[in-house]
Write an enzyme that holds these catalytic residues in place. Sequence first.
Site, mmCIF file in Angstrom:
data_model
loop_
_atom_site.group_PDB
_atom_site.id
_atom_site.type_symbol
_atom_site.label_atom_id
_atom_site.label_comp_id
_atom_site.label_asym_id
_atom_site.label_seq_id
_atom_site.Cartn_x
_atom_site.Cartn_y
_atom_site.Cartn_z
ATOM 1 N N GLU A 264 0.887 -1.186 0.000
ATOM 2 C CA GLU A 264 0.000 0.000 0.000
ATOM 3 C C GLU A 264 0.908 1.214 0.000
ATOM 4 O O GLU A 264 1.362 1.660 1.051
ATOM 5 C CB GLU A 264 -0.859 0.007 1.271
ATOM 6 N N CYS A 298 -2.277 9.348 2.122
ATOM 7 C CA CYS A 298 -1.909 8.744 0.837
ATOM 8 C C CYS A 298 -2.916 9.153 -0.226
ATOM 9 O O CYS A 298 -2.607 9.152 -1.406
ATOM 10 C CB CYS A 298 -1.828 7.235 0.970
HETATM 11 P P1 NAD Z 1 8.182 5.346 4.672
HETATM 12 O O1 NAD Z 1 8.235 4.571 3.418
HETATM 13 O O2 NAD Z 1 9.279 6.263 4.982
HETATM 14 O O3 NAD Z 1 8.076 4.333 5.917
HETATM 15 C C1 NAD Z 1 7.008 3.421 6.032
HETATM 16 C C2 NAD Z 1 7.447 2.245 6.888
HETATM 17 O O4 NAD Z 1 8.397 1.462 6.164
HETATM 18 C C3 NAD Z 1 8.153 2.637 8.186
HETATM 19 O O5 NAD Z 1 7.728 1.761 9.200
HETATM 20 C C4 NAD Z 1 9.615 2.444 7.848
HETATM 21 O O6 NAD Z 1 10.443 2.214 8.965
HETATM 22 C C5 NAD Z 1 9.548 1.215 6.961
HETATM 23 N N1 NAD Z 1 10.662 1.042 6.013
HETATM 24 C C6 NAD Z 1 11.310 1.985 5.310
HETATM 25 N N2 NAD Z 1 12.203 1.418 4.479
HETATM 26 C C7 NAD Z 1 12.122 0.078 4.659
HETATM 27 C C8 NAD Z 1 12.795 -1.053 4.086
HETATM 28 N N3 NAD Z 1 13.719 -0.902 3.159
HETATM 29 N N4 NAD Z 1 12.418 -2.280 4.498
HETATM 30 C C9 NAD Z 1 11.451 -2.447 5.409
HETATM 31 N N5 NAD Z 1 10.794 -1.420 6.010
HETATM 32 C C10 NAD Z 1 11.131 -0.170 5.636
HETATM 33 O O7 NAD Z 1 6.776 6.137 4.661
HETATM 34 P P2 NAD Z 1 6.211 7.203 5.696
HETATM 35 O O8 NAD Z 1 6.932 8.491 5.513
HETATM 36 O O9 NAD Z 1 6.110 6.625 7.074
HETATM 37 O O10 NAD Z 1 4.695 7.348 5.181
HETATM 38 C C11 NAD Z 1 4.312 8.127 4.095
HETATM 39 C C12 NAD Z 1 4.142 7.290 2.837
HETATM 40 O O11 NAD Z 1 3.234 6.222 3.057
HETATM 41 C C13 NAD Z 1 3.547 8.084 1.694
HETATM 42 O O12 NAD Z 1 4.196 7.717 0.506
HETATM 43 C C14 NAD Z 1 2.104 7.639 1.674
HETATM 44 O O13 NAD Z 1 1.447 7.831 0.442
HETATM 45 C C15 NAD Z 1 2.237 6.202 2.039
HETATM 46 N N6 NAD Z 1 0.994 5.640 2.547
HETATM 47 C C16 NAD Z 1 0.280 4.793 1.734
HETATM 48 C C17 NAD Z 1 -0.934 4.285 2.166
HETATM 49 C C18 NAD Z 1 -1.754 3.381 1.283
HETATM 50 O O14 NAD Z 1 -2.630 2.720 1.816
HETATM 51 N N7 NAD Z 1 -1.507 3.305 -0.013
HETATM 52 C C19 NAD Z 1 -1.404 4.591 3.452
HETATM 53 C C20 NAD Z 1 -0.644 5.427 4.259
HETATM 54 C C21 NAD Z 1 0.555 5.944 3.790
#
Ligand code: NAD
Length: 507
Positions: A264, A298
């Site tokens: 997601e 998002c």
């Molecule tokens: P992010 O990608 O920085 O982090 C999200 C999560 O992933 C965190 O828990 C982080 O520690 C983990 N993470 C990061 N790199 C990783 C890796 N290589 N391996 C495993 N885990 C890893 O995102 P954010 O800044 O917390 O959130 C914002 C983003 O999330 C935006 O792009 C938003 O659109 C998206 N989002 C999408 C949805 C959806 O349902 N499509 C919902 C909410 C947020």
Amino acid sequence: MDKTEINALLNELGLEAENSGAFDGTWLDTQGEWLESTNPTTGEVIAKVRQATAEDYEKVAAQSVEAFRAWREWPAPKRGEIVRQIGDALREYKDPLGQLVTLEMGKIYSEGLGEVQEMIDMADLAVGMSRQLFGKTMHSERFQHRMYEQWHPLGPVGIITAFNFPVAVWAWNACVAAVCGDSMIWKPSEVTPLTAIATTKIAQAVLEENDAPPIFGLAIGGRDIGEVMTADSRLPLISATGSVRMGRAVGQVVAGRMARSLLELGGNNGLIVMDDADLDLAFGGILFGSVGTAGQRCTTTRRLFLHKDIAAGVIERLVKSYPTIRIGDPMDDNTLMGPVIHEKAIEDMMAAIETAKEQGGEVLVGGNRIDRPGYFVEPTIVKVPGQIPITCDETFAPILYVMEFEDLDEVIELHNAVPQGLSSSIFTNSMRTAERFLSHAGSDCGIANVNIGTSGAEIGGAFGGEKETGGGREAGSDSWKAYMRRQTNTLNWSTELPLAQGVEFDL
Ligand code: NAD
């Protein structure tokens, strides 16, 4: 909130000034580095959390395998009953947990409460699902044979969540995974660890009251713990919510070990206003979609497409309204927009505005950081000459790019010409235009709305998007199937052994 009020809130939710960030049925005495949870409204530390180390993760994962073996023996409706009680516990804690979401993430209190309500709604939905994990029966081509499919619990599930819905996304996954018979390990965003600990405590208390196995594991940390979890072959499913960058990394590792991922990821959501639209309706949709949650959903509206005949009027109204949006303490009932999450979010926003200007964009309103403690910015509208490179990226901040169009074919083309495919909407009073937008030749997104903005989905439908948004679907409809494994069974109750397709194989 002052310090005393914050301490009372933490206390009510079972949190302390220093907390363990690893839970395997008991809170581990982890020796990982300290993580500071910061209030984005003030920039002050709320409380500290000790991150899970790889050794702690190992304990949590081993326990999760054990918990899965026990939990899958519980009949699904009994598992549903536990989730029902979790829904009740969340009702009890709706107010303090909603406050903590606002304190730690910065969304306005009404949205903090809305987020907990979404968890409650998910629990209610999952209780119903627990009696409806249906498989189909088929007619066998063979005499006196019965053929059907069943859905079995899948295993321990890894759940990685983003900061902007710090607890609701856990509930989308956890309520459904629990009724499906799975245990899970949650790796929340390192920016919002306190809401994760509070939620785990609420859910665990229900498990304990029912002598249920500890199915809700927790391992708090950054990308490193996420990477350990993603590579763990004991987890048949990794459900990951966050940026496209994160999803690309997670998806490849999970595919490499032939497991499932449910991704997601980021959106770049477009809202189209036709010349026949109800402009008051459209205005409300644009405003909540672009400014709500400080542009950190998002599904936030990032691209606004205005028909050339109504563009000037809509832009004028937006430019007049943006400066009147009440920005401030998200706990204050009057506030419509709180802070963004941290300093880096402001830097990213300012960099995107500069890039937009270099690419021919003109800032119509906003564009600045607000001079006060915490991480506050002005919501910003940038008029762009068309789709420029920056409008094809998701910047997780309240920037709305506005562009004009002449006809429906052109705008659908423009709308779809970005790498992401989460949410989309059109405002029109024409049935033909609406149907075209929803058709195969219309929006290419996972979510397409008519006369509703891009933001604020209900849980009854399957939520998720196409292209770089990752293709995953969560919450309602038949999303539960991702959390179970399908087994096709054929049972022969005849006295012969006929082969399928009439194949003969006699000695
Ligand atoms: P992010 O990608 O920085 O982090 C999200 C999560 O992933 C965190 O828990 C982080 O520690 C983990 N993470 C990061 N790199 C990783 C890796 N290589 N391996 C495993 N885990 C890893 O995102 P954010 O800044 O917390 O959130 C914002 C983003 O999330 C935006 O792009 C938003 O659109 C998206 N989002 C999408 C949805 C959806 O349902 N499509 C919902 C909410 C947020």
